[in-house]
Design a protein around this motif. Sequence first.
Motif, PDB file in Angstrom:
ATOM      1  N   TYR A 123      42.202 107.947  26.260  1.00 44.73           N
ATOM      2  CA  TYR A 123      41.414 107.867  27.489  1.00 44.73           C
ATOM      3  C   TYR A 123      40.518 106.653  27.508  1.00 44.73           C
ATOM      4  N   MET A 124      40.452 105.935  26.377  1.00 45.06           N
ATOM      5  CA  MET A 124      39.493 104.839  26.281  1.00 45.06           C
ATOM      6  C   MET A 124      39.820 103.686  27.213  1.00 45.06           C
ATOM      7  N   GLY A 125      41.108 103.496  27.498  1.00 43.76           N
ATOM      8  CA  GLY A 125      41.478 102.401  28.381  1.00 43.76           C
ATOM      9  C   GLY A 125      40.840 102.580  29.740  1.00 43.76           C
ATOM     10  N   MET A 126      40.922 103.802  30.264  1.00 45.19           N
ATOM     11  CA  MET A 126      40.390 104.054  31.599  1.00 45.19           C
ATOM     12  C   MET A 126      38.873 103.971  31.601  1.00 45.19           C
ATOM     13  N   ARG A 127      38.246 104.578  30.581  1.00 46.52           N
ATOM     14  CA  ARG A 127      36.789 104.513  30.531  1.00 46.52           C
ATOM     15  C   ARG A 127      36.333 103.077  30.324  1.00 46.52           C
ATOM     16  N   GLY A 128      37.056 102.361  29.441  1.00 41.03           N
ATOM     17  CA  GLY A 128      36.682 100.972  29.165  1.00 41.03           C
ATOM     18  C   GLY A 128      36.772 100.123  30.421  1.00 41.03           C
ATOM     19  N   PHE A 129      37.825 100.377  31.210  1.00 40.85           N
ATOM     20  CA  PHE A 129      37.993  99.609  32.443  1.00 40.85           C
ATOM     21  C   PHE A 129      36.809  99.834  33.390  1.00 40.85           C
ATOM     22  N   CYS A 130      36.434 101.106  33.558  1.00 41.29           N
ATOM     23  CA  CYS A 130      35.306 101.404  34.440  1.00 41.29           C
ATOM     24  C   CYS A 130      34.017 100.801  33.881  1.00 41.29           C
ATOM     25  N   ALA A 131      33.852 100.895  32.561  1.00 41.42           N
ATOM     26  CA  ALA A 131      32.636 100.344  31.961  1.00 41.42           C
ATOM     27  C   ALA A 131      32.603  98.830  32.130  1.00 41.42           C
ATOM     28  N   PHE A 132      33.788  98.201  32.048  1.00 40.71           N
ATOM     29  CA  PHE A 132      33.836  96.751  32.225  1.00 40.71           C
ATOM     30  C   PHE A 132      33.358  96.362  33.624  1.00 40.71           C
ATOM     31  N   LEU A 133      33.896  97.064  34.626  1.00 43.92           N
ATOM     32  CA  LEU A 133      33.491  96.746  35.997  1.00 43.92           C
ATOM     33  C   LEU A 133      32.003  97.058  36.189  1.00 43.92           C
ATOM     34  N   GLY A 134      31.563  98.171  35.588  1.00 50.64           N
ATOM     35  CA  GLY A 134      30.151  98.535  35.701  1.00 50.64           C
ATOM     36  C   GLY A 134      29.257  97.487  35.058  1.00 50.64           C
ATOM     37  N   SER A 135      29.735  96.881  33.965  1.00 45.28           N
ATOM     38  CA  SER A 135      28.919  95.864  33.295  1.00 45.28           C
ATOM     39  C   SER A 135      28.792  94.615  34.146  1.00 45.28           C
ATOM     40  N   CYS A 136      29.831  94.345  34.943  1.00 45.13           N
ATOM     41  CA  CYS A 136      29.801  93.130  35.758  1.00 45.13           C
ATOM     42  C   CYS A 136      28.714  93.201  36.830  1.00 45.13           C
ATOM     43  N   LEU A 137      28.260  94.398  37.165  1.00 43.02           N
ATOM     44  CA  LEU A 137      27.258  94.517  38.228  1.00 43.02           C
ATOM     45  C   LEU A 137      26.011  93.726  37.892  1.00 43.02           C
ATOM     46  N   VAL A 138      25.637  93.750  36.612  1.00 45.60           N
ATOM     47  CA  VAL A 138      24.384  93.101  36.231  1.00 45.60           C
ATOM     48  C   VAL A 138      24.444  91.589  36.459  1.00 45.60           C
ATOM     49  N   PRO A 139      25.458  90.886  35.895  1.00 39.96           N
ATOM     50  CA  PRO A 139      25.509  89.450  36.204  1.00 39.96           C
ATOM     51  C   PRO A 139      25.634  89.163  37.693  1.00 39.96           C
ATOM     52  N   PHE A 140      26.356  90.011  38.415  1.00 41.85           N
ATOM     53  CA  PHE A 140      26.488  89.794  39.859  1.00 41.85           C
ATOM     54  C   PHE A 140      25.114  89.851  40.526  1.00 41.85           C
ATOM     55  N   ALA A 141      24.372  90.902  40.198  1.00 42.25           N
ATOM     56  CA  ALA A 141      23.056  91.046  40.816  1.00 42.25           C
ATOM     57  C   ALA A 141      22.163  89.884  40.413  1.00 42.25           C
ATOM     58  N   TYR A 142      22.272  89.495  39.154  1.00 43.17           N
ATOM     59  CA  TYR A 142      21.486  88.372  38.643  1.00 43.17           C
ATOM     60  C   TYR A 142      21.765  87.116  39.463  1.00 43.17           C
ATOM     61  N   LEU A 143      23.047  86.827  39.640  1.00 44.33           N
ATOM     62  CA  LEU A 143      23.408  85.599  40.368  1.00 44.33           C
ATOM     63  C   LEU A 143      22.987  85.693  41.833  1.00 44.33           C
ATOM     64  N   THR A 144      23.131  86.871  42.407  1.00 41.08           N
ATOM     65  CA  THR A 144      22.755  87.017  43.813  1.00 41.08           C
ATOM     66  C   THR A 144      21.272  86.741  44.008  1.00 41.08           C
ATOM     67  N   VAL A 145      20.459  87.364  43.158  1.00 47.07           N
ATOM     68  CA  VAL A 145      19.020  87.170  43.311  1.00 47.07           C
ATOM     69  C   VAL A 145      18.644  85.724  43.014  1.00 47.07           C
ATOM     70  N   LEU A 146      19.296  85.141  42.024  1.00 47.52           N
ATOM     71  CA  LEU A 146      19.012  83.742  41.699  1.00 47.52           C
ATOM     72  C   LEU A 146      19.292  82.863  42.907  1.00 47.52           C
ATOM     73  N   GLU A 147      20.388  83.171  43.592  1.00 50.52           N
ATOM     74  CA  GLU A 147      20.786  82.378  44.740  1.00 50.52           C
ATOM     75  C   GLU A 147      19.809  82.581  45.902  1.00 50.52           C
ATOM     76  N   LEU A 148      19.351  83.805  46.056  1.00 55.64           N
ATOM     77  CA  LEU A 148      18.485  84.106  47.196  1.00 55.64           C
ATOM     78  C   LEU A 148      17.067  83.594  46.969  1.00 55.64           C
ATOM     79  N   SER A 149      16.578  83.731  45.729  1.00 53.72           N
ATOM     80  CA  SER A 149      15.163  83.422  45.530  1.00 53.72           C
ATOM     81  C   SER A 149      14.946  82.111  44.794  1.00 53.72           C
ATOM     82  N   LYS A 150      16.004  81.573  44.189  1.00 57.58           N
ATOM     83  CA  LYS A 150      15.880  80.345  43.405  1.00 57.58           C
ATOM     84  C   LYS A 150      14.861  80.510  42.276  1.00 57.58           C
TER      85      LYS A 150
END
Lengths: 733, 724
Positions: A123-150
Motif C-alpha cells: 500500500y506504500m505506493g499509493m500512500r507515498g504518491f498522496c504524500a508526495f503531492l501533499g508535500s508539494c503544497l508547501v513549496p507551491f504556497a511558498y512560491l505563490t506568496v513570494l510572488e504576491l508579496s515579494k
Amino acid sequence: MPAAGGGRAGSGPLRQRGTRRLQGAPPASALSPRPPAGWRAALGLVTLLSFASRFHRLPEPPHVCWDETHFGKMGSYYINRTFFFDVHPPLGKMLIGLAGYLSGYDGTFPFQKPGDRYEQHNYMGMRGFCAFLGSCLVPFAYLTVLELSKSLPAALLTAFILIFDTGCITLSQYILLDPILMFFLMGAVLSMVKCNSCADRPFSASWWLWLSLTGVNLAGAMGVKFVGLFVVLLVGLNTIYDLWDLLGDLNLSLVMFGKHFLARVLCLILLPLTLYMAMFAVHFAVLNKSGPGDGFFSSAFQSQLIGNNLHNVSIPEHLAYGSVVTMKNLRMAGGYLHSHWHLYPEGVGARQQQVTAYLHKDLNNLWIIKKHDSNTADLSDSSSPVEFVRHGDIIRLEHKETSRNLHSHQHEAPLTRKHFQVTGYGINGTGDSNDFWRIEVVGRRTGKLIKVLRSKIRLMHVATGCILGSTGKTLPKWGWEQVEVTCTPYVKETPNSLWNFEDHINPKLPNISLDVLKPSFAEILLESHMVMIRGNSGLKPKDNEVTSKPWHWPINYQGLRFSGVNETDYRVYLLGNPVVWWLNLFTIGLYLLIAISTAVALKRGVQLTSEHKELSRVVLCGGGQVALGWLLHYLPFFMMGRVLYFHHYFPAMLFSSMLTGITWDTLLKFFSQFLSPSTKARRVYGVGILALILLIMYSFYLFHPLSYGMIGPMASDPSSPMAGLRWMDSWEF
Amino acid sequence: MLGFLKNPVVVTAEINLNLVVLTVMGLISRLWGLSYPRAVVFDEVYYGQFVSLYMKRIFFVDDSGPPLGHMLLALGGYLGGFDGNFLWNRIGAEYSMNVPVWSLRFLPALAGALCIPLAYQILVELQFSHCAALGAALLILLENSLITQSRFMLLESILIFFILLAVLSYLKFYNLQRHSSFSGGWWFWLLLTGVACSCAVGVKYMGLFTYMLLLAIAGLHFWHMLGDRNLSNVSLVCHFLARGLTLLVIPVAMYLSFFFVHLTLLYRSGPHDQIMTSAFQASLEGGLARITQGQPLEVAYGSQITLRNVLGKPMQCWLHSHTNTYPIRYENGRGSSHQQQVTCYPFKDVNNWWIVKDPGMQQLVVSNPPRPVRHGHIVQLVHGITTRYLNTHDVAAPLSPHSQEVSCYIDYNISMPAQNLWRVEIVNRESDTDVWKTILSEVRFVHVNTSAVLKLSGASLPEWGYRQLEVVGEKLSKGYHQSMVWNVEEHRYGKSQEQKEREVELHSPTRMDISKNLSFMAKFTELQWKILTLKNEDTEHKYSSSALDWITMDTNIAYWLHPTSGAQIHLLGNVCTWASANIAAVVYTCLSLWYLIRRRRKIYDIPEDAWQLWVSAGQICVGGWVVNYLPFFLMEKTLFLYHYLPALTFQILLIPIVLQHLSDHLCRSLLSKSMFNALIVAWFSSVCFAYRTFSPVTYGEPLSVAELKDLRWKDSWNILIRKQ
C-alpha cells in the motif's frame, strides 16, 4: 523559474498599465523589487522540511484508515478494470490506481472497512504518491506568496504554517483525494499568479507556459472533485479582471486584445475541457468490465461493459405475452420499475403496495406482461402459440415476486401531488380495470411489434389517461429512499415518462444476438455527470445525526477520527494545529481591518511614501486575491445541503495560511517603519517573524502526536502524552 | 412683537393630479367588490388561523416568517371587530356572519393600491420623465397578478408596499443629499428608509433581500463620498454614523419591537406550545404554567421529576419506562438484555416520573433541609412506579445498533451487573458548582462506567415498544446535540417512604405558588431560533412551481372556485406585461454591456449624465429583480408563483425606463420618434387588452366553459373546467 528576467514582476490584478514601457529598463524602482536574495535556498529548506514531515512514519498505521476504504477500493477497481460508480470525477482515483499499479500493488486487497490490516499487500505506493503531492503544497504556497508579496519572510511564514500544521500532515499521509485535489488547486493558483507577473511580456514563452499550466491544473482540480469548480471561479474572475484591464488600455489595438482574448479562451477553456474529457475517455476505456456501478446507468451504457448481461446480449428480440421483463426509465440515472411487499404508509394515497424506481439490479424489478382480459398466456403452457405484443395493445403488468398488478388511480402521488399514485394491486394477478395500460412506442403506428432495448415505449393508463413516469424525487424512509414513480396527467414527451425493456426472458422465443445502439462519447459523458450530480445531492444528513457545520471549521471545533478509538489502539486524529488555526482565524479579522483602513486611506488621498504604497499594493492586490480564494472555497459550503465534513475546509485553509503570511509580514513591516531608519526597525521586524515561526514550531511539538499516532491513555488521563492539550471539549483524543 | 403678522399666512399647495388620479384608480381596482367572494380564498386559510389566535391572544409559532405581517392582518380583524371565532379548515368554506371580510382584506388591498403612486414617484426620483412615471404606474395598475394578490388576506402586497416605500425614501434621501445634508427632509427620508426596510423584513424574510440591496447601494454611495476631497473627515464620520444609526440600529430595534408586541399580545398557551422549551411554556398563561407554578426550583436527592428531551423532534417527549421488557430476540436476529424498556413517551403519564437518588443512601425522600444536586454529582435515577434503576450497558440498542441499550435494570442473576450510576452535567451552567434547577437547567446524563450519554435517537420502536421513541446510550458523543440534553419539567420533593404511598403521591398533581418569568430577550432568541430552524414536511403542493417557471409564467395558482357557477379566481399575470418586462431586462443588460465595453475604449455613445441615470436606474430595478429572484434557485422550500411578485414589480419598473431611453437616445430622427411612439401606443393597448381578457379570473366573475377554455393560453395553466 519564477519572475524570470526580473522586470516588473509580481503585479496583481490592480497593476498600473503603461509600465509596459519599462520593459528592459533596470528594475530599480521601489515598485518592482527583484526576488529577494536567498529565496532558492529557502525554497530548498522548506521543500526538504515538507517532504520530511509528510513522509515521516508514513507506513503507520498499517491498516485501512477512514476513507481509504473508499478510495483505496476504487484504486483497486481501476487495476481490476471493474466498472463502479462514485460521486466524484475519476482523475483522483485513476491516479491512485496508477500509483498502486506502478508500485506493484495487484488490486487484490478488498479495503472492506477501516481497521483492516494490509498484511503483505503493497500500500506504500499509493500512500507515498498522496504524500508526495501533499508535500508539494508547501513549496507551491511558498512560491505563490513570494510572488504576491515579494517578501521572503512572508513566504517563509506561510511555508512554516503549512509544514507544521498537523491537519495538513494527516490529510496528506493517507490514500485520499484531498492531497491530489489540493495539489492541482495550489498548482492552478501558483501558475495564475506567475502568469500575472509575466503580464508585461505577453506571448513570451514563459507567459504561454504559465497560462497553459493554469489550464492544465484547472482540469486536474475539476477532475478530482467538483470542489475544483471554486478554483475555476477564482481563475475566471482573475481573467475577467485582467481582460477588462487590457480593454481599457487604449495603446492596445483591438486586434491585440482579440489575441489576448483568444489565448485565454484557448488555454483556460478549451485546453482544460479537452483534458477533462480525455480523463473521462481514459476512465471509460480502462473500466471495461461489469461491476457494482452498472445499475446507475442506461441500458445502452451497460451494453459496453464486459460481463454485464447486456454485453453481446442474446435475448428474444420482440416482446410477447408471458415474457418476463425489466423496465428501465429513460431519464438520466433513472431506475428500474420496482415493487416490493411494503405498502404505502397511512395518509399517503391508498394503502396499497409501493411501486418505485430502483437503481440496483434486483429480482423485484421483474414484471410479467399479460393480456388485459385473460390470464392464459402462461409460460408453462407450451402448446399455446406465441403472441407478440403490438403497439397500442392494452396490457397488464404483473409483478413477478408479489403477483400484484401495476395499478394507478386518482389519488395524489406521495411527493408530486399533481400526479396520480401508482401502486401494486390485486391478488395473484386478479385486479380491476385500473390495472390496464396501453403500451405505445414513440413514433410508431398501430400494430408494430415492440423491440427489446431499442423501442422507447410509454405506458398510458387506460382509465385516467395518465402516463407512467418516474419523477426522480427520493421517497422518505418508508419508501427505502427509492425513487418515486407516478402517473402523470400531463402528456408530454419527456424521458421521465419513457421506458425501455432491458431484460427479456421468454423460453418460447429464440434468442437473437443484438447490437444495441452504441452511445456516443458525448452521451456517456453527459450521463455520467447526471448520475454524479444526483449521487451528490443524495448525500443528505439523517435526522438526529450530529453533522459538521461550516462554522465549526475555522475555529477547529472538531476533528475526524482517522484511526483507532480505544486506549490500546494506534490513534490518528485529523485536527488542525490549534495555534496555527486560531492564528489564521484571527488574521482574517485583522486583514479585513487593515484592508479597509488602507482602502479608505487611499480613497481619501492620504499621501503615502513609496514604501507604504508598496505595502498597500501587497495588502490590496496580493492579499485580496488570496482572501477572495478563501471566500470562494469557504462560503459556498454554507449553502450546500449535503453532508459536510471537516476536511472540506482544507482548501480554504491553504488560502487562509497564505493570507496569514502576507498580513503579518505587512503589519510588521508597517510598524517597524515607524522606528526607521535605524537597524532597530529591521530587528523588530525580524524578531516578530521569528517569534511567530517559533510559536508555530513549539505548538507543533506539542500536537504532533495527533498526526504521528497516539498510543496509550486518552487525553483526559493525566498520564497521557496529550494530557492538558485537550483545550476544547469537542476534541476527541 | 407682532412682526410675524406683517406677512400674510400663505399656504401654497401643489397637487400632482396624475398622482391623485392614479391613486384613485388604484383604490378602485383593488377595493372594488372586496368582500366577494365571501369564502376562504387560498392562503387565507393559513393566515386566518393566526388572525383568530391573535384575537384570542393564544401563542403560536409560524415558521414562515416574523410577526409584523400577521399582526397587520390581525389589526384589520381588530378594527372590524372580529372575535376570532371561525374555523379555518378548508379553502372555499363560506365565511360566517361574524367575520368582517372587508376589513380583514382592507389593509392588503390598500397597500396594493398605494404601490401605484409609489411606482410613479420612484421613476420621478430616478429622474425619468413624468410620462415614463405614468407608464410605470399604469403597468402596475393593470397587472392582474398584483391585483389578485392584493385583494385577499395575504402578505405579499404589504411586503411589496414596504419594499417600494424603502426604495422611494432612499432615492428621496439621496437626491436631497446633494444640496441639503442633515436637513429635516434628509433625516425624514433616511429614517423612513430604515423603518420601511425593517417593516419589509418584519412582514416576510424576503424583505431582507431588498434591505441588503439598499444597504449595498448606500455603501456604494458612501464610498463615492469618501473620494470627495471637499468633505472633511468629521463630516464624513457624521454621515457614516447617521447612516449606521438609521439603516442598522433602528431597523434592528424595530424588528425586536415587533417581537415584543407579538409576545405581549400572545400570552396564553396554545397549540404550538410543545415546540418551545419548558421554560418558555411555563411563561405562558395556562398550559404548562398551570402545572409547574410553585414547584421547588432546586432538584434535590429524593426529588420526583419528569425529564423532557430538549430537542422536541420528532415530537416532544418525556423519559419513560413501563413494566414490559425488551424482546429476547429482535426481528433481525440480534439479542437484547431482556430488561425493562426505557423509552421516550410523547404524552403525560404517571410512568414518566423518576426519583433522583443518592447512590450512597437508601432513602427515596427529600431530607430536611433538602440536599441539592449540583453539576458533576453522581446520581441514580429510579423509576417511580416500578422502582427499577435507569441502567445502560454494552448491549446494542434495538434500532440503533451502534449505541448502547438503555433499560431499567432487572437482576436476572446472570453475569450482567447493574451499571446505574449517572453523572449529571448541566450544559448551560454558569459555574461548575451550579445547582440543577427545574425547567431552567439543561442536563446531560453521562454514564459513569461507559461514558455513554443518554440520548433520544429519534426512531420509533416497533409494536413491542408501543411505537414509543427509542432512547439509547450514545458512546461516541460527538459534541453538543439537543437530542442528548434533558430538562426537568414537573418536579416535587418526595415525601413517601413506602412504595404504595409513593404511587398515590405520583398520581396526585404537584403543588404550585410561584411563576418563573423569562426575560424578553431570552424569549425572543428562542422564538426567533425556532422560526428559523423549524422545518415543515416539504411535500410538494398541488400548485407549487419551480423558480424557472416564473419568468415565462408557465404556472398559475387557482385561488378559489365557486362551488356551482364557473366563477374562479387565479393568480395569473398580465401576459403582455410579463413578456415586455423580460424583454426590457434583456435589452437593458445588452445595452449596458455594449455601453460599458465602448466606454472602456473611451467611446461615449450617450452623454455622461444620461449614463449615470441609466446606471442608477439599473441598480434599483435590475438589482431589485436579481436579489428578489435568484436566491430562490438556492432555496429548498416549497415555492409558489407569488414569491416572484416582488421581483416582478422591479422588472415592471424597468419597462418605461428602457422605453424612454430608447426613444431619447436611439430614435434620432423625428420620423423614427413618431414611429416609436405609435408602437408604444399599440403595445400599451395590448397590455390593456390582456388585462381586460384576464380580469374575469382576477375578480372572480362567472364564466362559461367555452370562455374558460379560451383563457387557457398555455397548456401548463391549470384552469379548472367542470366536466359536463
